[in-house]
Write a protein that holds these residues in place. Sequence first.
Motif, PDB file in Angstrom:
ATOM      1  N   PHE A 193       0.829  -1.211   0.000  1.00 29.66           N
ATOM      2  CA  PHE A 193       0.000   0.000   0.000  1.00 29.66           C
ATOM      3  C   PHE A 193       0.859   1.256   0.000  1.00 29.66           C
ATOM      4  N   LEU A 194       2.009   1.188   0.686  1.00 26.33           N
ATOM      5  CA  LEU A 194       2.894   2.345   0.703  1.00 26.33           C
ATOM      6  C   LEU A 194       3.452   2.620  -0.688  1.00 26.33           C
ATOM      7  N   GLY A 195       3.834   1.546  -1.381  1.00 25.37           N
ATOM      8  CA  GLY A 195       4.318   1.707  -2.752  1.00 25.37           C
ATOM      9  C   GLY A 195       3.256   2.372  -3.615  1.00 25.37           C
ATOM     10  N   LEU A 196       2.017   1.900  -3.455  1.00 29.81           N
ATOM     11  CA  LEU A 196       0.910   2.470  -4.224  1.00 29.81           C
ATOM     12  C   LEU A 196       0.685   3.926  -3.856  1.00 29.81           C
ATOM     13  N   TYR A 197       0.795   4.253  -2.574  1.00 34.20           N
ATOM     14  CA  TYR A 197       0.529   5.622  -2.140  1.00 34.20           C
ATOM     15  C   TYR A 197       1.648   6.572  -2.550  1.00 34.20           C
ATOM     16  N   LEU A 198       2.904   6.162  -2.295  1.00 33.13           N
ATOM     17  CA  LEU A 198       4.022   7.060  -2.582  1.00 33.13           C
ATOM     18  C   LEU A 198       4.187   7.328  -4.072  1.00 33.13           C
ATOM     19  N   TYR A 199       3.962   6.300  -4.869  1.00 30.82           N
ATOM     20  CA  TYR A 199       4.235   6.443  -6.297  1.00 30.82           C
ATOM     21  C   TYR A 199       2.992   6.594  -7.152  1.00 30.82           C
ATOM     22  N   GLY A 200       1.826   6.548  -6.523  1.00 35.78           N
ATOM     23  CA  GLY A 200       0.605   6.460  -7.323  1.00 35.78           C
ATOM     24  C   GLY A 200      -0.144   7.748  -7.570  1.00 35.78           C
ATOM     25  N   GLY A 240      11.693   1.216  -7.474  1.00 37.11           N
ATOM     26  CA  GLY A 240      11.125   2.112  -6.463  1.00 37.11           C
ATOM     27  C   GLY A 240       9.859   1.633  -5.780  1.00 37.11           C
ATOM     28  N   PRO A 241       8.778   1.457  -6.532  1.00 38.16           N
ATOM     29  CA  PRO A 241       7.525   1.099  -5.873  1.00 38.16           C
ATOM     30  C   PRO A 241       7.515  -0.314  -5.297  1.00 38.16           C
ATOM     31  N   VAL A 242       8.389  -1.187  -5.772  1.00 36.03           N
ATOM     32  CA  VAL A 242       8.230  -2.606  -5.424  1.00 36.03           C
ATOM     33  C   VAL A 242       9.326  -3.215  -4.575  1.00 36.03           C
ATOM     34  N   TRP A 243      10.408  -2.480  -4.275  1.00 33.03           N
ATOM     35  CA  TRP A 243      11.528  -3.163  -3.651  1.00 33.03           C
ATOM     36  C   TRP A 243      11.190  -3.672  -2.251  1.00 33.03           C
ATOM     37  N   GLU A 244      10.432  -2.888  -1.487  1.00 34.42           N
ATOM     38  CA  GLU A 244      10.136  -3.353  -0.132  1.00 34.42           C
ATOM     39  C   GLU A 244       9.260  -4.597  -0.183  1.00 34.42           C
ATOM     40  N   LEU A 294      -0.767  -7.505  -4.289  1.00 28.07           N
ATOM     41  CA  LEU A 294       0.504  -7.530  -5.004  1.00 28.07           C
ATOM     42  C   LEU A 294       0.288  -7.434  -6.513  1.00 28.07           C
ATOM     43  N   ILE A 295      -0.699  -8.173  -6.986  1.00 28.10           N
ATOM     44  CA  ILE A 295      -0.999  -8.125  -8.412  1.00 28.10           C
ATOM     45  C   ILE A 295      -1.425  -6.716  -8.808  1.00 28.10           C
ATOM     46  N   PHE A 296      -2.225  -6.074  -7.957  1.00 28.71           N
ATOM     47  CA  PHE A 296      -2.661  -4.713  -8.224  1.00 28.71           C
ATOM     48  C   PHE A 296      -1.460  -3.772  -8.296  1.00 28.71           C
ATOM     49  N   LEU A 297      -0.536  -3.940  -7.335  1.00 31.46           N
ATOM     50  CA  LEU A 297       0.665  -3.102  -7.309  1.00 31.46           C
ATOM     51  C   LEU A 297       1.438  -3.229  -8.610  1.00 31.46           C
ATOM     52  N   PHE A 298       1.633  -4.483  -9.035  1.00 29.15           N
ATOM     53  CA  PHE A 298       2.393  -4.687 -10.262  1.00 29.15           C
ATOM     54  C   PHE A 298       1.635  -4.197 -11.484  1.00 29.15           C
ATOM     55  N   LYS A 299       0.319  -4.342 -11.449  1.00 25.97           N
ATOM     56  CA  LYS A 299      -0.471  -3.856 -12.593  1.00 25.97           C
ATOM     57  C   LYS A 299      -0.341  -2.352 -12.740  1.00 25.97           C
ATOM     58  N   VAL A 300      -0.434  -1.654 -11.602  1.00 28.18           N
ATOM     59  CA  VAL A 300      -0.372  -0.191 -11.653  1.00 28.18           C
ATOM     60  C   VAL A 300       0.972   0.293 -12.178  1.00 28.18           C
ATOM     61  N   PHE A 301       2.048  -0.357 -11.735  1.00 30.95           N
ATOM     62  CA  PHE A 301       3.372   0.164 -12.079  1.00 30.95           C
ATOM     63  C   PHE A 301       4.094  -0.610 -13.156  1.00 30.95           C
ATOM     64  N   LYS A 302       3.616  -1.803 -13.475  1.00 30.85           N
ATOM     65  CA  LYS A 302       4.384  -2.612 -14.414  1.00 30.85           C
ATOM     66  C   LYS A 302       3.580  -3.055 -15.621  1.00 30.85           C
ATOM     67  N   SER A 303       2.540  -2.276 -15.938  1.00 31.56           N
ATOM     68  CA  SER A 303       1.694  -2.742 -17.027  1.00 31.56           C
ATOM     69  C   SER A 303       2.465  -2.864 -18.332  1.00 31.56           C
ATOM     70  N   GLU A 304       3.606  -2.137 -18.414  1.00 32.14           N
ATOM     71  CA  GLU A 304       4.408  -2.213 -19.646  1.00 32.14           C
ATOM     72  C   GLU A 304       4.918  -3.626 -19.878  1.00 32.14           C
ATOM     73  N   HIS A 305       5.075  -4.386 -18.773  1.00 30.62           N
ATOM     74  CA  HIS A 305       5.603  -5.736 -18.914  1.00 30.62           C
ATOM     75  C   HIS A 305       4.637  -6.666 -19.617  1.00 30.62           C
ATOM     76  N   PHE A 306       3.365  -6.293 -19.557  1.00 27.97           N
ATOM     77  CA  PHE A 306       2.383  -7.192 -20.137  1.00 27.97           C
ATOM     78  C   PHE A 306       2.041  -6.842 -21.576  1.00 27.97           C
ATOM     79  N   LYS A 307       2.707  -5.779 -22.054  1.00 26.93           N
ATOM     80  CA  LYS A 307       2.522  -5.475 -23.480  1.00 26.93           C
ATOM     81  C   LYS A 307       3.591  -6.242 -24.245  1.00 26.93           C
ATOM     82  N   THR A 308       3.312  -6.568 -25.503  1.00 26.68           N
ATOM     83  CA  THR A 308       4.351  -7.255 -26.287  1.00 26.68           C
ATOM     84  C   THR A 308       5.131  -6.241 -27.108  1.00 26.68           C
TER      85      THR A 308
END
Lengths: 430, 338
Positions: free
Chosen positions: A108-115, B53-57, B324-338
């Motif tokens: 959620f923090l990732g989503l909040y900070l970067y979203g 950035g958004p996903v390392w933690e 987690l899937i939502f997180l990756f979708k928001v920030f990594k949608s480019e990965h799912f494009k060909t």
Amino acid sequence: MTDLLAARSQMALSLAFHIIFAIIGMVMPFFMARAHWLYLKTKDEDYLKLTKFWMRGVAIFFATGAVSGTALAFELGLLWPEFMKHAGPIIGMPFSWEGTAFFLEAIFLGLYLYGFNRLSPYVHWSFSIAVGVCGMASGIFVMAANSWMNSPAGFDWNGGNPINIDPVRAMFNDAWFSQGQHMILASIAAVSFLISGLHFLFYHRNKREINLKALKVIRPFLIVSALMMPLSGDYSAKDVAVRQPAKLAAMEAHFKTEKNAALIIGGIPNVETQTVDYAIKIPYLLSFLAHGDFHQEVIGLEEFPRDEWPPVLITHIAFQIMVALGSLMALIAILHLFTKRFNLMERRWFRLINIAALPAGLIALEAGWVVTEVGRQPWIIYGLLKTKDALTPMPGIQYSFALFTLVYLSLTVTVIWLMKRQFKSEGMIS
Amino acid sequence: MILGFVIFVLIVSLVFYTIFAGADFGAGILEFFNPKDEKRAHEISHVVDKAIGPVWEANHIWLILAVVIFFMGFPHAFSPFSIYYHVPLTFVLLGIIGRGTAFTFRHYDAFKDESQKLYSFIFRTSSVWTSFWLGTIFGSLLSGPLPERGDFLAYYVLPWANLASMSMGVFVIFLFCFLASLFLISETSDNELARYFRRRSLVMFAISVVVGFIVLVIHSRVPGSVIFEFFKDPRSIALFLISTLLMLPMTYFYRRRRYMELKAIGVTQVLLVTAGGLVHQFPIIMRFESGRQLDLFNAAAPEATLIQLAIALLVGVICIFPALIFLFKVFKSEHFKT
């Protein structure tokens, strides 16, 4: 330095370091949520600026909290494998729940900070609340694990080979609620005083209105938590009086079992002579505070074998510091109730008091932890396993302690430096 | 059955840690191989920053999950493991601390000045350092048995301070680099940078294969090493063969720039390699000189604990995966494009 002392010192330092960062992560998301909400409602750009200003600090503190939390998870095994052998299967449950809560919090923090620009405004905002809730949950679960060490439950010790393990009973042991509530309120109070202290400092120097808005956001948190703390502490202490009488006796420097026990304020306990020098003693008050009855007997340290006494000097002084600061914070909170009425923000003395009180909550928090952890010695599982029997057989822990002291020292210096740079970049300080 | 579920989640979390944290570490290690051109190097750091950035933690929590499952579910192995591997685990911890803080400070420092160089240095070095020591511990578990008599050196140093263990550490470094370069291809819209990462992935793959081969040779000379038995086990041979055969479609997708498929195969390769090392070892965790073994069954906690652990994990999976899937979708949608 013996291996045991080095291990205890390293664990203590890791915990003392981690907790500062953990409470920021628990409480500040709620401050940000309120500021962010006020922006969404009023469209006042200052509130957005404030949210982003706080976000930067939170990100830095969160990352440092995460890695120091990892350190603690590792240190449970590295320093206390004998403890983990016994306790792992019993008290692992709150740790696994804490892991889940923290995982969600990180997401959620990732989503909040970067979203900011990727999600619709209210969906994005809701993640700030989610971070806070998960952070609080995380804290409560960790407290349940620590409470178990003070109030073991959910197993039969069976001479060191625990059987009939009931992990649910272990997690919801007799102390979890009293410890949990006290810690949650303490975190809110400590962070409130810290952050508002900073904004008092900024306002004192630059008179910018954004600081007044920051204080407006924090004020209800500060007032409610600080005023509830004395009640919370009373509840906690009454609980300890029943479950861990040795700890209460050490805290209060109460050597002799007696009815009509006097409350000892301040003073330096002398373990050899079993007296407390330079103290103020108020008759009947300890019996009343500990048990609700002016005449009730309070158990003294004399009831326990000498080698089972916690270190009295440290425990008592830490306790006095905690209560003194907590009381001070409650008094300042009362003043805050009249901020608007008397336009206290423009009074120099009011600002200076709050600036001076900036670290009060943090110091009280650390002091409180010293009370509960040192007060539990020599036990690591109260009444069952001694700390010295839980230690790793690997020698040379002094080197490990020296190394991690260096690491935490460097991180402390770096984080303070980073914060100063951040304040400068926003024009909060020159 | 409950134990089976717990073991399953433990393996899944270790697998996820290998893939996600591996790519994460790998990105930091890759920065070591940055081109000399400062502008280019800076652009690469920026891509890494944005990617991780958004996903390392979230990426690194799999390790905490594995640790918790380990001490709650398999306490009889956790205790000796923490004792024998005290030193390399301390090294891993130092690396994790350095890496997480340096990365965050690099991004969030209000002033981007000379201090950036220090952050980058610590970030890159600790990425290499942590990966190395994780690999070393893994290599040690797979090689010779642990002593039950001896002095400080015998107990606390020699089990991991040897060629077999440390060569695995080196292998892991390049494996993570390979993973990272694969993922970074799609993290940039700059075609030149994408080509750069693509070339890197090829180089890292080649180096990984060579180093992996060397590791196999080294281990085959260590009596008692699990990998020594590797080629006698039909399952290991099968995995190794599949992995080799997959190089064909990999080359095809690489040349055709079909990056989604390339990533899928790359990840599969990494998993096959890990599985290959573990399939013969499973379910053993630690082996001792005397022939005694600690495995996932004899080191397990009592049933009441395992049930609670299974429940917590199940709830965790139900809550965490969608998030987690939502997180990756928001920030990594480019990965799912060909």
